[in-house]
Design a protein around this motif. Structure first.
Motif, PDB file in Angstrom:
ATOM      1  N   LEU A 182       0.864  -1.167   0.000  1.00 17.23           N
ATOM      2  CA  LEU A 182       0.000   0.000   0.000  1.00 17.23           C
ATOM      3  C   LEU A 182       0.906   1.224   0.000  1.00 17.23           C
ATOM      4  CD1 LEU A 182      -2.299  -1.587   2.623  1.00 17.23           C
ATOM      5  CD2 LEU A 182      -3.230  -0.582   0.530  1.00 17.23           C
ATOM      6  N   LYS A 183       0.727   2.098  -0.991  1.00 19.34           N
ATOM      7  CA  LYS A 183       1.648   3.217  -1.167  1.00 19.34           C
ATOM      8  C   LYS A 183       0.920   4.549  -1.034  1.00 19.34           C
ATOM      9  CE  LYS A 183       4.724   0.691  -4.272  1.00 19.34           C
ATOM     10  NZ  LYS A 183       5.270   0.597  -5.652  1.00 19.34           N
ATOM     11  N   CYS A 184       1.576   5.471  -0.344  1.00 18.18           N
ATOM     12  CA  CYS A 184       1.035   6.818  -0.216  1.00 18.18           C
ATOM     13  C   CYS A 184       1.704   7.723  -1.244  1.00 18.18           C
ATOM     14  CB  CYS A 184       1.273   7.357   1.193  1.00 18.18           C
ATOM     15  SG  CYS A 184       0.629   9.035   1.382  1.00 18.18           S
ATOM     16  N   PRO A 185       0.925   8.446  -2.038  1.00 11.48           N
ATOM     17  CA  PRO A 185       1.501   9.288  -3.084  1.00 11.48           C
ATOM     18  C   PRO A 185       2.074  10.601  -2.569  1.00 11.48           C
ATOM     19  CG  PRO A 185      -0.876   9.515  -3.081  1.00 11.48           C
ATOM     20  CD  PRO A 185      -0.551   8.476  -2.051  1.00 11.48           C
ATOM     21  N   PHE A 232       3.249   0.585   3.106  1.00 12.77           N
ATOM     22  CA  PHE A 232       2.702  -0.281   4.158  1.00 12.77           C
ATOM     23  C   PHE A 232       2.515  -1.690   3.595  1.00 12.77           C
ATOM     24  CE2 PHE A 232       1.263   4.060   4.705  1.00 12.77           C
ATOM     25  CZ  PHE A 232       1.493   4.328   6.046  1.00 12.77           C
ATOM     26  N   ASP A 233       2.589  -2.673   4.488  1.00 15.17           N
ATOM     27  CA  ASP A 233       2.545  -4.078   4.065  1.00 15.17           C
ATOM     28  C   ASP A 233       1.194  -4.712   4.428  1.00 15.17           C
ATOM     29  OD1 ASP A 233       2.940  -6.716   3.491  1.00 15.17           O
ATOM     30  OD2 ASP A 233       4.832  -6.901   4.586  1.00 15.17           O
ATOM     31  N   MET A 253       4.106  -0.448   8.736  1.00 21.09           N
ATOM     32  CA  MET A 253       4.811   0.594   8.008  1.00 21.09           C
ATOM     33  C   MET A 253       6.176   0.052   7.587  1.00 21.09           C
ATOM     34  SD  MET A 253       6.999   3.303   7.731  1.00 21.09           S
ATOM     35  CE  MET A 253       7.735   3.422   9.353  1.00 21.09           C
ATOM     36  N   VAL A 254       6.462   0.141   6.301  1.00 25.40           N
ATOM     37  CA  VAL A 254       7.712  -0.411   5.769  1.00 25.40           C
ATOM     38  C   VAL A 254       8.768   0.672   5.637  1.00 25.40           C
ATOM     39  CG1 VAL A 254       8.776  -1.581   3.793  1.00 25.40           C
ATOM     40  CG2 VAL A 254       6.461  -2.213   4.529  1.00 25.40           C
TER      41      VAL A 254
END
Ligand code: FES
Length: 177
Positions: free
Chosen positions: A120-123, A129-130, A137-138
């Protein structure tokens, strides 16, 4: 293969249906609840007090895309994901269906699911996130995991419902307003 737009429509519709159920009445006197009491989950400490919203049929999900729904209210977007492998907190026949708040824990931007990397990626500031590890949080600016939506799978109907939240939604003092 299910059309994405129609599936999203279904999800929104069923979530709204869940809201309708929330305000409905219960005729089960044996439940000990007052007539007109909201339908709430009390089957685990985690989900106590949270509404139960049917959000999808397990058979309609695939591993190539996420589906948007809102929980526990319309101001809280979430993502439903079928990872393809059994994961912690996963439900469904393969225990591979999970859901997370879509609001990044850094500053609330909406994260997106990348099926290729299963992240899961925040732009906004590139936090990752995994979904295979409870929203851990990665990397990036966020310091907290994504809140995981607690799900329940009904064997007989194949329906998946949201029943609680593990973690705190971004920007809220309480998950339930
Ligand atoms: S809002 Fe997501 S990393 Fe900043």
């Amino acid at each position: 293969m299910v059309d994405k737009s129609s599936r999203r429509g279904f999800l929104r519709t069923t979530a709204a249906g869940g809201m309708a159920a929330l305000t409905g009445t219960r005729s089960d006197a044996a439940s000990g609840k007052q007539p007109n009491a909201p339908l709430v989950s009390n089957e685990s400490p985690i989900s106590r007090g949270y509404p139960i919203f049917p959000i999808a049929q397990a058979s309609e999900l695939n591993t190539s895309a996420s589906a948007v729904f809102h929980y526990p209210d319309k101001d809280s977007p979430c993502l439903l994901i079928k990872t393809g492998d059994a994961v912690p907190g996963g439900v469904g026949p393969g225990r591979d269906i999970v859901a997370y708040s879509a609001m990044c824990t850094h500053m609330g931007c909406l994260v997106a699911y990348d099926a290729d990397t299963r992240t899961l990626k925040c732009p906004c500031h590139f936090s990752v996130f995994d979904p295979d590890q409870c929203g851990q949080m990665v990397c990036g600016q966020a310091t907290e995991n994504l809140p995981q939506i607690e799900l329940r799978f009904d064997d007989s109907s194949g329906r998946i419902s949201a029943v609680g939240i593990r973690g705190s939604l971004y920007g809220r003092v309480s998950n339930l307003l």
